[in-house]
Design a protein around this motif. Sequence first.
Motif, PDB file in Angstrom:
ATOM      1  N   PRO A  50       0.854  -1.189   0.000  1.00  0.00           N
ATOM      2  CA  PRO A  50       0.000   0.000   0.000  1.00  0.00           C
ATOM      3  C   PRO A  50       0.897   1.249   0.000  1.00  0.00           C
ATOM      4  O   PRO A  50       2.115   1.135   0.137  1.00  0.00           O
ATOM      5  N   PRO A  51       0.284   2.434  -0.132  1.00  0.00           N
ATOM      6  CA  PRO A  51       1.107   3.650  -0.146  1.00  0.00           C
ATOM      7  C   PRO A  51       2.039   3.719   1.058  1.00  0.00           C
ATOM      8  O   PRO A  51       1.618   3.486   2.191  1.00  0.00           O
ATOM      9  N   GLU A 194       6.083  15.174  -6.999  1.00  0.00           N
ATOM     10  CA  GLU A 194       5.233  14.134  -6.414  1.00  0.00           C
ATOM     11  C   GLU A 194       5.863  12.754  -6.531  1.00  0.00           C
ATOM     12  O   GLU A 194       5.447  11.820  -5.849  1.00  0.00           O
ATOM     13  N   ARG A 197       6.905  10.656  -3.489  1.00  0.00           N
ATOM     14  CA  ARG A 197       5.985   9.843  -2.671  1.00  0.00           C
ATOM     15  C   ARG A 197       6.332   8.355  -2.792  1.00  0.00           C
ATOM     16  O   ARG A 197       6.038   7.579  -1.886  1.00  0.00           O
ATOM     17  N   THR A 198       6.924   7.960  -3.919  1.00  0.00           N
ATOM     18  CA  THR A 198       7.308   6.540  -4.063  1.00  0.00           C
ATOM     19  C   THR A 198       8.821   6.356  -3.936  1.00  0.00           C
ATOM     20  O   THR A 198       9.316   5.252  -4.075  1.00  0.00           O
ATOM     21  N   TYR A 211      11.820  -0.275  -5.921  1.00  0.00           N
ATOM     22  CA  TYR A 211      10.479  -0.825  -5.724  1.00  0.00           C
ATOM     23  C   TYR A 211      10.087  -1.517  -7.008  1.00  0.00           C
ATOM     24  O   TYR A 211      10.044  -0.895  -8.073  1.00  0.00           O
TER      25      TYR A 211
ATOM     26  N   VAL B  37      -9.537   2.464   0.033  1.00  0.00           N
ATOM     27  CA  VAL B  37      -8.428   1.508   0.044  1.00  0.00           C
ATOM     28  C   VAL B  37      -7.142   2.220   0.437  1.00  0.00           C
ATOM     29  O   VAL B  37      -6.349   1.729   1.223  1.00  0.00           O
ATOM     30  N   ILE B  38      -6.964   3.428  -0.115  1.00  0.00           N
ATOM     31  CA  ILE B  38      -5.712   4.149   0.154  1.00  0.00           C
ATOM     32  C   ILE B  38      -5.682   4.605   1.605  1.00  0.00           C
ATOM     33  O   ILE B  38      -4.683   4.459   2.301  1.00  0.00           O
ATOM     34  N   ILE B  82      -3.537   3.800  -6.724  1.00  0.00           N
ATOM     35  CA  ILE B  82      -3.281   3.446  -5.330  1.00  0.00           C
ATOM     36  C   ILE B  82      -1.814   3.676  -4.961  1.00  0.00           C
ATOM     37  O   ILE B  82      -1.505   4.200  -3.903  1.00  0.00           O
ATOM     38  N   ARG B  83      -0.930   3.281  -5.857  1.00  0.00           N
ATOM     39  CA  ARG B  83       0.485   3.284  -5.494  1.00  0.00           C
ATOM     40  C   ARG B  83       1.286   4.413  -6.131  1.00  0.00           C
ATOM     41  O   ARG B  83       2.448   4.580  -5.830  1.00  0.00           O
ATOM     42  N   GLU B  84       0.658   5.170  -6.997  1.00  0.00           N
ATOM     43  CA  GLU B  84       1.325   6.302  -7.666  1.00  0.00           C
ATOM     44  C   GLU B  84       2.607   5.908  -8.379  1.00  0.00           C
ATOM     45  O   GLU B  84       3.505   6.725  -8.531  1.00  0.00           O
ATOM     46  N   VAL B  85       2.722   4.657  -8.808  1.00  0.00           N
ATOM     47  CA  VAL B  85       3.855   4.285  -9.659  1.00  0.00           C
ATOM     48  C   VAL B  85       3.341   4.197 -11.092  1.00  0.00           C
ATOM     49  O   VAL B  85       2.168   3.895 -11.305  1.00  0.00           O
TER      50      VAL B  85
END
Lengths: 532, 312
Positions: A50-51, A194, A197-198, A211, B37-38, B82-85
Amino acid sequence: MVPRRMTRRAFVKTVGGGVASLGILTGLGRHASGQAESVCRHVTDISDVPPYDPHMATSGDAKHLPAMMCNGLVRNPPYNPTIDPKYIEPDLAEKWAANKAETEWTFTLRKGVQFHRGYGEFTAEDVKFSIEDVQNPKTGSPFAPAMKGWKVEVLQKYEVKIVLPQPEPFFLPKLFPYQQGNITSKKAYEDLGERVRTRPVGTGPFEFEDYRPGEKLVLKAHKTYWRGKPLIDRYEYLFSGSPVAKRNALLSGHAHLGRVVGDYSAVQDEAKRAGLVFETFGLPKLVNVFLNTEIKPFDDIRVRRAVQHAVDPKEAAVVFSEGSGVAEAIHAPWPAPTVYGGLDLKERWYPFDPAKARELLKQAGYPNGFDAGVAVLIDTPEFMRPMEVYSAQLAKVGIKMRPEGRSDPNYFESVRGGRVALSLYMCQRLPDAIVYIAEFLHSRNIGFNALSRVRNKEIDAKIERTEKEVDAGKRAEQNKQLQEWVMDQALVIPTYVQKQVGVRSARLKLGYPPFLGTWLDNYMLTEQAQLT
Amino acid sequence: MIAYTIRRLLWSVFSLALVVVLIFVVMRAAPGDPTLVILGDYATPGAREALRVKLGLNDPLYMQFLVYLHKLVTFNFGNSLIREVPIRDIIAVNYPHTLALTFASMAIASCFGILAGIVSFRYLNSGVDYCIRALSAIAPSMPAFYMGILFILLFGFWIPLFPSYGGGDYGKIGSVLYHLVLPASSLGLVVTGFIARIVRSSMLDLASHDFVVVARAKGLPEKRVRYYIFRNSIIPVITIIGLYTGTLLGGAVLTESVYGRPGLGRALVTAVLGRDYPTVEILLALFAVLIVLLNLLVDLTYAWLDPRISYH
């Protein structure tokens, strides 16, 4: 066609050739799979993470990642998840002081702390950036309410002031490296936007490396970490996609860490046979069943009390635990000592008494019981079983209740939409009772987690007063009174407290003993963790 | 043949367009909100609304559909909700594992299935034939995930010959192949039984045809005769291989889950459960394209294998 027989020679050649090929293949394969670094593998049964942005991570499957990548201004000692202020110690802030009203806090920051990936030194600007990032509506952070109204002033390069609209009893715990307290790099956001964020950038012992969606997330040691270079070179978080694969990874030794959810007894036995450490650790989660007062006949207090007398949470806890002892029945929804200021009841407010339940139902006009409809819970076997116990117990007094598991988005929509009479909810929060009481009882949270949907202005006012009470003793007394009201109104069936459960390789030493638990629903590694 | 191919491709474009619209409609009609979900536990109405604005979920549906079409046509798939990838990264990581598992398991299924069918035909009504027929009946009746668990127990724990978790070290081909053995075998053996039975029954059927009698009468070696029989019996096998390959390209979710392997199937299931609209839409469109192309390839292969088949 004339049937033909395979000769013995042909048979031996075929089988022999097959075995030889297998041997060569396995030999080559083992050679190809060697590894040299100290790599800790942590396996989860989800299919993807998840995030994990430090200001967005809410899931127990992701919260530990920012905790490993970031620091806060202050912290508890690792693995000591208490809210007792005597344990709070410096983290990125070396010292702090507040004015008399406790509305202005000045922090002197640690010098020479380096961010990951060459993003420079940590300064007061990063504190201001981090707090404002949480507060910014465009971020969409769920932790923004925790910092509502805060103003941050950069006094000098290593000095920052935070001004609060009113004194807050949990101000310092909110600055722990947890959720809104994680400090991230302003320069990294300016550079990556942004995308950061990942690819979070913090000052913690581990930094983001890679990732791979659906496969794994990799952190590597932050070699210039200010508390010392981590003893583990690389941390891999593996997304196995199923409990079977997760157990396989742990039992085969491929993974060194894993959280356990469900099948506790079986996992405990398997772990013991495989020489793994099976352990329970705090912060426990509280499991309660909420009665929706907006759905008839639960608007009648006699009916709610009847339900309380009809169920026995002890049986539900035993069924959930499967004999492993990971859950214990509770007498109050937010009990002491699990929760600071919790209600400490030696016995149940409503003793298990089906005859009394039937009597109350008769008084309420339901001598033959009624159909309570569907009781909604998260769609996992370990929650379904205790609700089936309740369903059977309620059936004995004539109340029909059908437990129904739903996947995450449907579950939250159903319970928060007010369409179901009973909902089982499990959660873990900052361990002070008012945090739970406010979230689950204040009418401002109807549509969120005020699942009993009570609209009582007097109670709302009491909750708001308690939220601002900085004196811990007074707050505890106010918490107690609020909970006694909740129990008197029979709004919640206190069910059980569930410990966090995990399996760990005996080779992995976490450091910072004793290991009491984490805030994170999960394991996390510090710079002292090592694989022996 | 070229005209046939072009006609099929045009028809495929129409089918794909229909699929694309259907995917969008079904996903948006499904209950559940990705912000839940997030944000999960912390999904206050305010937080949800802020996130919906950030993710563009409050835009009119027709605009969201146009954005989706634009992404498909320009191959700029955007990010997972959801994951911003980037969705491209999700595909890039998972698709090699899915392809590897699909082709490895179909290679095992084809090789062993065809071989078993031929051996069964050659040693007809002998002990070998009976064994193969029995195994051909048992193997397909086992679910793939059950076969996977059996293999893990047998070759991962009791006789630890192969790794039973993960896809291996991505950078090392040896490691990837080593980690492929068990999942590809457990998935492939389920299909092997089907193929073996089809080969055996096709060859038996053709063995009584006139051309076989003539071939033997002309004095051709028995191996050569069996080759001719096999060559003529291959068409249904190609159909089965094509169908199963298409199915597996959609992701052998259960096998991937049992072995903890990444793959497009698992990625799709995760996206559906999380209401990750863009990822579901792109992945399903990708599968649709693959299935259409695969079916076309299978049809064209028939004509190449059997010159009697021609398309108008």
